[in-house]
Motif scaffolding. Structure first.
Motif, PDB file in Angstrom:
ATOM      1  N   ALA A   1       0.858  -1.188   0.000  1.00  0.00           N
ATOM      2  CA  ALA A   1       0.000   0.000   0.000  1.00  0.00           C
ATOM      3  C   ALA A   1       0.892   1.234   0.000  1.00  0.00           C
TER       4      ALA A   1
ATOM      5  N   LEU B   1      -3.066   0.881  -4.063  1.00  0.00           N
ATOM      6  CA  LEU B   1      -2.860  -0.468  -3.543  1.00  0.00           C
ATOM      7  C   LEU B   1      -2.305  -1.361  -4.647  1.00  0.00           C
TER       8      LEU B   1
ATOM      9  N   ASP C   1      -3.893   7.290  -1.841  1.00  0.00           N
ATOM     10  CA  ASP C   1      -3.453   5.909  -1.709  1.00  0.00           C
ATOM     11  C   ASP C   1      -3.537   5.154  -3.023  1.00  0.00           C
TER      12      ASP C   1
END
Length: 233
Positions: free
Chosen positions: A87, A103, A101
């Motif tokens: 992450a 992932l 973010d």
């Protein structure tokens, strides 16, 4: 209205994944997904900007501070293979100036299997992709991280190259990520839907598929304290 078919298509598998995450968390008395990890701090260096995509963080050459968490996704016993997960949080890269973010998970390296999760043994590190494409500049975009240094002390590689692909096209270089990893873990939760990258839009199908599982996992974590043991790492 144009996203309604995607929402419907993703709702059922999303509900199934949510139920699985909740049951796993309750049985384990720990985080259902990515229960134990390693934290890192570093920087993203953009060497090959992609201004046409409209992603501000990638529009020009330069550096940006970032944080990361590496983990074995399913938290299986150490001697078993697991899905490698990473992450990444980019400081100030969100649409409101907040953090954003991304992932990544271990997948195949070819065009046909870049969307297929791959199991890796303990201490094995390799290519990771964002698995499910997002939309930028009117195109489907997938990101990839590839190790550019050897892992040391059981920790992930310190340097990764960052590439992107439009649709099922070839990978194009973007830059690199340099990380300093430590054995300690962090409690931060990463979510590309609630912390999006400015200029990058999640497809409705992806949101319907992915978000329920993370909501369920967070709900279980709040309802039950974690064990404090790290046998899943």
């Amino acid at each position: 209205m144009t996203d309604r078919p995607q929402l419907i298509a993703g709702a059922l598998p999303g509900a199934i994944l949510a139920a699985a995450a909740a049951v796993t968390g309750l049985l384990r008395r720990d985080k259902a997904l990515h229960p134990v990890g390693r934290q890192g701090t570093g920087r993203l260096t953009v060497t090959d900007p992609a201004p046409a995509l409209g992603i501000e963080a990638l529009a020009g050459a330069g550096t940006r501070q970032c944080r990361a968490r590496w983990s074995r996704s399913m938290g299986l016993p150490q001697q078993w293979p697991d899905i490698e997960g990473l992450a990444l949080r980019l400081d100030g890269a969100g649409p409101d100036g907040g953090d954003a973010d991304l992932l990544f998970a271990s997948t195949g390296g070819r065009r046909w299997n870049r969307y297929v999760l791959t199991l890796r043994g303990r201490g094995r590190f390799g290519r990771l992709t964002t698995l499910l494409p997002a939309r930028a500049g009117g195109r489907a975009v997938t990101f990839r991280l590839s190790p550019e240094s050897e892992p040391r002390g059981g920790l992930p590689p310190a340097t990764y190259s960052l590439d992107l692909a439009l649709g099922t096209g070839s990978w194009q270089p973007v830059g690199r990520i340099d990380m300093a990893w430590v054995e300690a873990d962090i409690a931060d939760r990463f979510d590309p839907i609630t912390h999006p990258l400015a200029g990058l839009e999640q497809y409705a199908f992806v949101t319907a598929l992915r978000e329920p599982a993370y909501v369920a996992a967070r709900a279980v974590a709040r309802a039950r304290p974690t064990t404090g043991g790290h046998h899943h790492a």
